[in-house]
Design a protein around this motif. Sequence first.
Motif, short mmCIF file in Angstrom:
data_model
loop_
_atom_site.label_atom_id
_atom_site.label_comp_id
_atom_site.label_asym_id
_atom_site.label_seq_id
_atom_site.Cartn_x
_atom_site.Cartn_y
_atom_site.Cartn_z
N ALA A 171 0.86 -1.19 0.00
CA ALA A 171 0.00 0.00 0.00
C ALA A 171 0.89 1.24 0.00
O ALA A 171 2.12 1.13 0.08
CB ALA A 171 -0.91 -0.01 1.23
N GLU A 172 0.28 2.40 -0.07
CA GLU A 172 1.04 3.65 -0.07
C GLU A 172 1.90 3.78 1.19
O GLU A 172 2.99 4.34 1.14
CB GLU A 172 0.10 4.85 -0.18
N ASP A 173 1.41 3.29 2.31
CA ASP A 173 2.15 3.43 3.57
C ASP A 173 3.06 2.23 3.88
O ASP A 173 3.58 2.12 4.97
CB ASP A 173 1.18 3.68 4.73
N GLY A 174 3.24 1.32 2.93
CA GLY A 174 4.17 0.21 3.12
C GLY A 174 3.54 -1.15 2.85
O GLY A 174 2.42 -1.26 2.36
N ASP A 175 4.30 -2.18 3.20
CA ASP A 175 3.87 -3.56 2.99
C ASP A 175 3.08 -4.07 4.19
O ASP A 175 3.35 -3.69 5.33
CB ASP A 175 5.08 -4.46 2.77
N TYR A 176 2.13 -4.96 3.91
CA TYR A 176 1.35 -5.63 4.94
C TYR A 176 1.46 -7.14 4.72
O TYR A 176 1.00 -7.65 3.70
CB TYR A 176 -0.13 -5.23 4.86
N ALA A 177 2.08 -7.83 5.66
CA ALA A 177 2.17 -9.29 5.59
C ALA A 177 0.80 -9.86 5.95
O ALA A 177 0.22 -9.49 6.96
CB ALA A 177 3.23 -9.79 6.57
N VAL A 178 0.29 -10.75 5.12
CA VAL A 178 -1.03 -11.33 5.34
C VAL A 178 -0.88 -12.54 6.25
O VAL A 178 -0.33 -13.57 5.86
CB VAL A 178 -1.71 -11.72 4.01
N PHE A 179 -1.36 -12.37 7.48
CA PHE A 179 -1.19 -13.37 8.52
C PHE A 179 -2.36 -14.34 8.50
O PHE A 179 -3.51 -13.94 8.42
CB PHE A 179 -1.10 -12.69 9.88
N SER A 180 -2.06 -15.63 8.61
CA SER A 180 -3.09 -16.67 8.60
C SER A 180 -3.33 -17.20 10.01
O SER A 180 -2.46 -17.87 10.58
CB SER A 180 -2.67 -17.82 7.69
N ILE A 181 -4.49 -16.91 10.57
CA ILE A 181 -4.86 -17.43 11.88
C ILE A 181 -4.99 -18.95 11.82
O ILE A 181 -4.62 -19.66 12.76
CB ILE A 181 -6.17 -16.79 12.39
N GLU A 182 -5.48 -19.46 10.71
CA GLU A 182 -5.61 -20.92 10.55
C GLU A 182 -4.26 -21.61 10.70
O GLU A 182 -4.14 -22.63 11.40
CB GLU A 182 -6.22 -21.25 9.20
N ARG A 183 -3.23 -21.05 10.08
CA ARG A 183 -1.90 -21.64 10.22
C ARG A 183 -1.42 -21.58 11.67
O ARG A 183 -0.78 -22.51 12.16
CB ARG A 183 -0.90 -20.93 9.31
N LEU A 184 -1.70 -20.48 12.34
CA LEU A 184 -1.31 -20.35 13.74
C LEU A 184 -2.01 -21.39 14.61
O LEU A 184 -1.38 -22.07 15.42
CB LEU A 184 -1.64 -18.94 14.25
N LEU A 185 -3.32 -21.56 14.43
CA LEU A 185 -4.07 -22.50 15.24
C LEU A 185 -3.69 -23.95 14.94
O LEU A 185 -3.87 -24.83 15.78
CB LEU A 185 -5.58 -22.30 15.04
N ASN A 186 -3.15 -24.21 13.76
CA ASN A 186 -2.68 -25.55 13.41
C ASN A 186 -1.27 -25.83 13.92
O ASN A 186 -0.81 -26.97 13.85
CB ASN A 186 -2.74 -25.77 11.90
N ASP A 187 -0.59 -24.82 14.43
CA ASP A 187 0.76 -24.97 14.95
C ASP A 187 0.67 -25.58 16.36
O ASP A 187 0.08 -24.99 17.26
CB ASP A 187 1.44 -23.61 15.00
N THR A 188 1.27 -26.75 16.56
CA THR A 188 1.18 -27.41 17.87
C THR A 188 1.88 -26.61 18.97
O THR A 188 1.50 -26.70 20.13
CB THR A 188 1.76 -28.84 17.83
N ASP A 189 2.89 -25.80 18.62
CA ASP A 189 3.54 -24.95 19.62
C ASP A 189 2.53 -23.96 20.20
O ASP A 189 2.61 -23.60 21.37
CB ASP A 189 4.72 -24.18 19.03
N PHE A 190 1.60 -23.51 19.39
CA PHE A 190 0.59 -22.57 19.87
C PHE A 190 -0.59 -23.29 20.52
O PHE A 190 -1.05 -22.90 21.59
CB PHE A 190 0.07 -21.69 18.72
N SER A 191 -1.08 -24.33 19.88
CA SER A 191 -2.29 -24.99 20.38
C SER A 191 -2.05 -25.79 21.66
O SER A 191 -3.02 -26.08 22.38
CB SER A 191 -2.89 -25.90 19.29
N GLN A 192 -0.82 -26.12 21.96
CA GLN A 192 -0.51 -26.85 23.19
C GLN A 192 0.29 -25.93 24.12
O GLN A 192 1.49 -26.09 24.31
CB GLN A 192 0.25 -28.13 22.88
N ALA A 193 -0.43 -24.98 24.71
CA ALA A 193 0.20 -23.94 25.53
C ALA A 193 0.56 -24.41 26.93
O ALA A 193 1.27 -23.72 27.65
CB ALA A 193 -0.71 -22.72 25.61
N GLY A 194 0.07 -25.57 27.33
CA GLY A 194 0.39 -26.08 28.66
C GLY A 194 1.82 -26.60 28.71
O GLY A 194 2.36 -27.08 27.72
#
Length: 179
Positions: free
Chosen positions: A151-174
């Motif tokens: 965009a005019e004010d710079g780049d925006y990385a498109v973050f995927s929440i689905e990928r985050l929730l599928n990451d076992t490091d995130f989903s297993q916070a205990g």
Amino acid sequence: MDQVNFDRLRAMAQHIGQNAAPVPLANRYVEYWYGAAFEVLGVRCAVSLEEIRKIVDVTPTVPIPGVKRWVRGLANIGGRLLSIADFSSFLSGGEQTSNGKQAFIVSGRGIHTGLLIDANFGGVRFPKNELRTDVAVAQQLQPYVSGVYTAEDGDYAVFSIERLLNDTDFSQAGIAVNN
């Protein structure tokens, strides 16, 4: 309505139709991607509006024993207790923490949580066909980014929440406790 007035209206309609300028046609149809812009680890990102439930101000949290250090704790959000994850701390392996006051509420795979963000820039939209996959992003974000919009004010990385929730490091916070 009598016939004379009806004939006048018909004549006026024909006259207007014959002398009116043509309706301009759009050169092309543009389909847009809609998201919420935010900052994490000093990087401007955007997440699809379809992947977040809402953006909330985070109330004070109550610590949760036995969880990884990037889990801030429980917060009362709209009368519901939610775990709040420090997004910066998770992505940086604990090297950086967020001072942000807002969180994205996300749900999926049985997880309903808040992701504390560093800054909220509001809504954004980009032409879908302008998503670029050839732009480098910070290493910590790479597993979760599907591309970059510019965009005019710079780049925006498109973050995927689905990928985050599928990451076992995130989903297993205990933290596993050995007896």
